[in-house]
Design a protein around this motif. Structure first.
Motif, PDB file in Angstrom:
ATOM      1  N   ILE A  31       0.842  -1.199   0.000  1.00  7.63           N
ATOM      2  CA  ILE A  31       0.000   0.000   0.000  1.00  7.63           C
ATOM      3  C   ILE A  31       0.875   1.245   0.000  1.00  7.63           C
ATOM      4  O   ILE A  31       0.640   2.180  -0.760  1.00  7.63           O
ATOM      5  CB  ILE A  31      -0.970  -0.013   1.202  1.00  7.63           C
ATOM      6  N   GLN A  32       1.887   1.244   0.847  1.00  4.77           N
ATOM      7  CA  GLN A  32       2.785   2.399   0.926  1.00  4.77           C
ATOM      8  C   GLN A  32       3.456   2.666  -0.417  1.00  4.77           C
ATOM      9  O   GLN A  32       3.513   3.813  -0.875  1.00  4.77           O
ATOM     10  CB  GLN A  32       3.837   2.171   2.014  1.00  4.77           C
ATOM     11  N   LYS A  33       3.944   1.611  -1.052  1.00 12.59           N
ATOM     12  CA  LYS A  33       4.590   1.755  -2.360  1.00 12.59           C
ATOM     13  C   LYS A  33       3.594   2.285  -3.397  1.00 12.59           C
ATOM     14  O   LYS A  33       3.912   3.182  -4.171  1.00 12.59           O
ATOM     15  CB  LYS A  33       5.156   0.404  -2.808  1.00 12.59           C
ATOM     16  N   SER A  34       2.388   1.739  -3.403  1.00 10.57           N
ATOM     17  CA  SER A  34       1.371   2.165  -4.363  1.00 10.57           C
ATOM     18  C   SER A  34       0.942   3.611  -4.136  1.00 10.57           C
ATOM     19  O   SER A  34       0.704   4.355  -5.087  1.00 10.57           O
ATOM     20  CB  SER A  34       0.145   1.253  -4.272  1.00 10.57           C
ATOM     21  N   CYS A  35       0.854   4.007  -2.879  1.00 12.10           N
ATOM     22  CA  CYS A  35       0.415   5.369  -2.550  1.00 12.10           C
ATOM     23  C   CYS A  35       1.424   6.431  -2.970  1.00 12.10           C
ATOM     24  O   CYS A  35       1.057   7.595  -3.156  1.00 12.10           O
ATOM     25  CB  CYS A  35       0.130   5.478  -1.050  1.00 12.10           C
ATOM     26  N   LYS A  36       2.675   6.046  -3.129  1.00 12.88           N
ATOM     27  CA  LYS A  36       3.697   7.023  -3.543  1.00 12.88           C
ATOM     28  C   LYS A  36       3.388   7.623  -4.911  1.00 12.88           C
ATOM     29  O   LYS A  36       3.814   8.725  -5.208  1.00 12.88           O
ATOM     30  CB  LYS A  36       5.077   6.379  -3.549  1.00 12.88           C
ATOM     31  N   ALA A  37       2.647   6.900  -5.732  1.00 15.65           N
ATOM     32  CA  ALA A  37       2.313   7.378  -7.073  1.00 15.65           C
ATOM     33  C   ALA A  37       1.054   8.240  -7.107  1.00 15.65           C
ATOM     34  O   ALA A  37       0.632   8.672  -8.172  1.00 15.65           O
ATOM     35  CB  ALA A  37       2.156   6.195  -8.018  1.00 15.65           C
ATOM     36  N   THR A  39      -1.396  11.615  -5.845  1.00 22.77           N
ATOM     37  CA  THR A  39      -1.201  13.053  -5.630  1.00 22.77           C
ATOM     38  C   THR A  39      -1.062  13.386  -4.145  1.00 22.77           C
ATOM     39  O   THR A  39      -0.339  14.299  -3.774  1.00 22.77           O
ATOM     40  CB  THR A  39      -2.395  13.839  -6.216  1.00 22.77           C
ATOM     41  N   PHE A  40      -1.752  12.638  -3.308  1.00 23.56           N
ATOM     42  CA  PHE A  40      -1.738  12.866  -1.856  1.00 23.56           C
ATOM     43  C   PHE A  40      -1.326  11.579  -1.147  1.00 23.56           C
ATOM     44  O   PHE A  40      -2.168  10.884  -0.561  1.00 23.56           O
ATOM     45  CB  PHE A  40      -3.121  13.336  -1.383  1.00 23.56           C
ATOM     46  N   PRO A  41      -0.022  11.243  -1.198  1.00 23.13           N
ATOM     47  CA  PRO A  41       0.426   9.947  -0.661  1.00 23.13           C
ATOM     48  C   PRO A  41       0.158   9.758   0.833  1.00 23.13           C
ATOM     49  O   PRO A  41      -0.189   8.651   1.251  1.00 23.13           O
ATOM     50  CB  PRO A  41       1.921   9.912  -0.980  1.00 23.13           C
ATOM     51  N   ALA A  42       0.292  10.790   1.619  1.00 30.29           N
ATOM     52  CA  ALA A  42       0.041  10.653   3.061  1.00 30.29           C
ATOM     53  C   ALA A  42      -1.434  10.345   3.326  1.00 30.29           C
ATOM     54  O   ALA A  42      -1.765   9.497   4.157  1.00 30.29           O
ATOM     55  CB  ALA A  42       0.469  11.908   3.807  1.00 30.29           C
ATOM     56  N   VAL A  43      -2.324  11.012   2.607  1.00 30.54           N
ATOM     57  CA  VAL A  43      -3.758  10.760   2.740  1.00 30.54           C
ATOM     58  C   VAL A  43      -4.063   9.340   2.264  1.00 30.54           C
ATOM     59  O   VAL A  43      -4.847   8.622   2.891  1.00 30.54           O
ATOM     60  CB  VAL A  43      -4.579  11.795   1.932  1.00 30.54           C
ATOM     61  N   CYS A  44      -3.442   8.937   1.183  1.00 34.08           N
ATOM     62  CA  CYS A  44      -3.641   7.590   0.641  1.00 34.08           C
ATOM     63  C   CYS A  44      -3.256   6.538   1.676  1.00 34.08           C
ATOM     64  O   CYS A  44      -4.040   5.627   1.969  1.00 34.08           O
ATOM     65  CB  CYS A  44      -2.794   7.434  -0.623  1.00 34.08           C
ATOM     66  N   LEU A  45      -2.085   6.665   2.231  1.00 33.12           N
ATOM     67  CA  LEU A  45      -1.610   5.694   3.217  1.00 33.12           C
ATOM     68  C   LEU A  45      -2.500   5.698   4.457  1.00 33.12           C
ATOM     69  O   LEU A  45      -2.876   4.643   4.969  1.00 33.12           O
ATOM     70  CB  LEU A  45      -0.156   6.004   3.588  1.00 33.12           C
ATOM     71  N   GLN A  46      -2.870   6.883   4.902  1.00 36.27           N
ATOM     72  CA  GLN A  46      -3.720   7.016   6.094  1.00 36.27           C
ATOM     73  C   GLN A  46      -5.081   6.359   5.884  1.00 36.27           C
ATOM     74  O   GLN A  46      -5.587   5.678   6.765  1.00 36.27           O
ATOM     75  CB  GLN A  46      -3.890   8.494   6.444  1.00 36.27           C
ATOM     76  N   THR A  47      -5.676   6.553   4.716  1.00 37.79           N
ATOM     77  CA  THR A  47      -7.032   6.060   4.493  1.00 37.79           C
ATOM     78  C   THR A  47      -7.093   4.594   4.081  1.00 37.79           C
ATOM     79  O   THR A  47      -8.134   3.956   4.257  1.00 37.79           O
ATOM     80  CB  THR A  47      -7.779   6.902   3.436  1.00 37.79           C
ATOM     81  N   LEU A  48      -6.006   4.043   3.565  1.00 35.26           N
ATOM     82  CA  LEU A  48      -6.049   2.674   3.048  1.00 35.26           C
ATOM     83  C   LEU A  48      -5.338   1.642   3.915  1.00 35.26           C
ATOM     84  O   LEU A  48      -5.606   0.440   3.785  1.00 35.26           O
ATOM     85  CB  LEU A  48      -5.481   2.626   1.631  1.00 35.26           C
ATOM     86  N   SER A  49      -4.461   2.061   4.790  1.00 37.66           N
ATOM     87  CA  SER A  49      -3.691   1.107   5.592  1.00 37.66           C
ATOM     88  C   SER A  49      -4.565   0.217   6.464  1.00 37.66           C
ATOM     89  O   SER A  49      -4.244  -0.950   6.686  1.00 37.66           O
ATOM     90  CB  SER A  49      -2.679   1.844   6.468  1.00 37.66           C
ATOM     91  N   ALA A  50      -5.661   0.735   6.946  1.00 33.79           N
ATOM     92  CA  ALA A  50      -6.559  -0.053   7.798  1.00 33.79           C
ATOM     93  C   ALA A  50      -7.178  -1.230   7.048  1.00 33.79           C
ATOM     94  O   ALA A  50      -7.673  -2.167   7.665  1.00 33.79           O
ATOM     95  CB  ALA A  50      -7.659   0.831   8.366  1.00 33.79           C
ATOM     96  N   TYR A  51      -7.116  -1.210   5.734  1.00 35.49           N
ATOM     97  CA  TYR A  51      -7.728  -2.253   4.917  1.00 35.49           C
ATOM     98  C   TYR A  51      -6.691  -3.203   4.314  1.00 35.49           C
ATOM     99  O   TYR A  51      -6.975  -3.914   3.357  1.00 35.49           O
ATOM    100  CB  TYR A  51      -8.554  -1.614   3.796  1.00 35.49           C
ATOM    101  N   SER A  52      -5.496  -3.223   4.880  1.00 37.58           N
ATOM    102  CA  SER A  52      -4.414  -4.009   4.283  1.00 37.58           C
ATOM    103  C   SER A  52      -4.744  -5.494   4.174  1.00 37.58           C
ATOM    104  O   SER A  52      -4.348  -6.144   3.210  1.00 37.58           O
ATOM    105  CB  SER A  52      -3.108  -3.798   5.045  1.00 37.58           C
ATOM    106  N   SER A  53      -5.501  -6.046   5.114  1.00 40.50           N
ATOM    107  CA  SER A  53      -5.825  -7.479   5.034  1.00 40.50           C
ATOM    108  C   SER A  53      -6.763  -7.775   3.863  1.00 40.50           C
ATOM    109  O   SER A  53      -6.724  -8.863   3.302  1.00 40.50           O
ATOM    110  CB  SER A  53      -6.422  -7.983   6.346  1.00 40.50           C
ATOM    111  N   LYS A  54      -7.600  -6.838   3.492  1.00 43.23           N
ATOM    112  CA  LYS A  54      -8.478  -7.022   2.334  1.00 43.23           C
ATOM    113  C   LYS A  54      -7.713  -6.751   1.045  1.00 43.23           C
ATOM    114  O   LYS A  54      -7.869  -7.468   0.061  1.00 43.23           O
ATOM    115  CB  LYS A  54      -9.685  -6.105   2.398  1.00 43.23           C
TER     116      LYS A  54
END
Length: 193
Positions: A31-37, A39-54
């Motif tokens: 997720i972290q690697k994907s979010c780097k691409a 526009t808002f990587p910090a928001v991406c990581l913050q909003t998607l990390s909780a769903y890592s198992s899915k």
């Protein structure tokens, strides 16, 4: 139909959020690697990390989860902006700008719902069919992003300054950021085929 799908997506997200913990899954690095691409990587990581198992290591699950988060925020923002029409003492222009914004947010919710539905069906398609349906997803998400920006256009100028404008802007910006990120992740998925 769109509301039923939206509710199902939201319930799925809340269930997944309750059963996963952020940053403890091996897929968090994905997720972290994907979010780097995005526009808002910090928001991406913050909003998607909780769903890592899915999400695991699936580009389609990542894009679908990003769309679901965007849809959830858009629904909240639509409700928030709708409540603003009930404020006492609104000028006619303010009321109309808020009403127009509610319509744009309604369109956003509809387009994000359609994008999520289309994305869920993608795994069954290959070749030209995949590209056709992926193009539909990209179009829906791009249009949703345009709707979000159009929502705030009615508040341009000095006649509409103050807390009302700031409150609505804050909500629309949150939706725009996650929608922009969702579009970037959808585009990443498209690039893998």
């Amino acid at each position: 139909m769109a509301r039923a799908v939206s509710l199902l997506l939201l319930l799925s997200i809340f269930y997944i959020a309750g059963t996963s913990s952020a940053y403890s899954r091996p897929s968090s690095s994905y997720i972290q690697k994907s979010c780097k691409a995005t526009t808002f990587p910090a928001v991406c990581l913050q909003t998607l990390s909780a769903y890592s198992s899915k999400i695991q290591q699936s580009p389609q699950n990542l894009a679908l989860t990003a769309l679901s988060v965007s849809l959830s925020r858009a629904q909240y923002a639509k409700g928030f902006v709708s409540k603003m029409t009930k404020f006492k003492g609104l000028k006619r222009r303010e009321y109309q700008a808020i009403k127009d914004c509610v319509e744009e947010m309604d369109d956003t919710v509809d387009r994000l719902s359609k994008a999520a539905q289309e994305l869920q069906r993608l795994s069954g398609f290959r070749g030209d069919e995949f590209l056709f349906h992926m193009s539909n997803v990209q179009t829906y998400v791009s249009a949703a992003l345009t709707d979000e920006n159009t929502c705030f256009d009615g508040f341009a100028g000095r006649a509409l300054n103050g807390k009302l404008k700031s409150s609505i802007r804050a909500q629309v910006v949150k939706v725009s950021q996650v929608t922009s990120n969702a579009l970037a992740l959808v585009n990443q998925l498209a690039a893998t085929h």
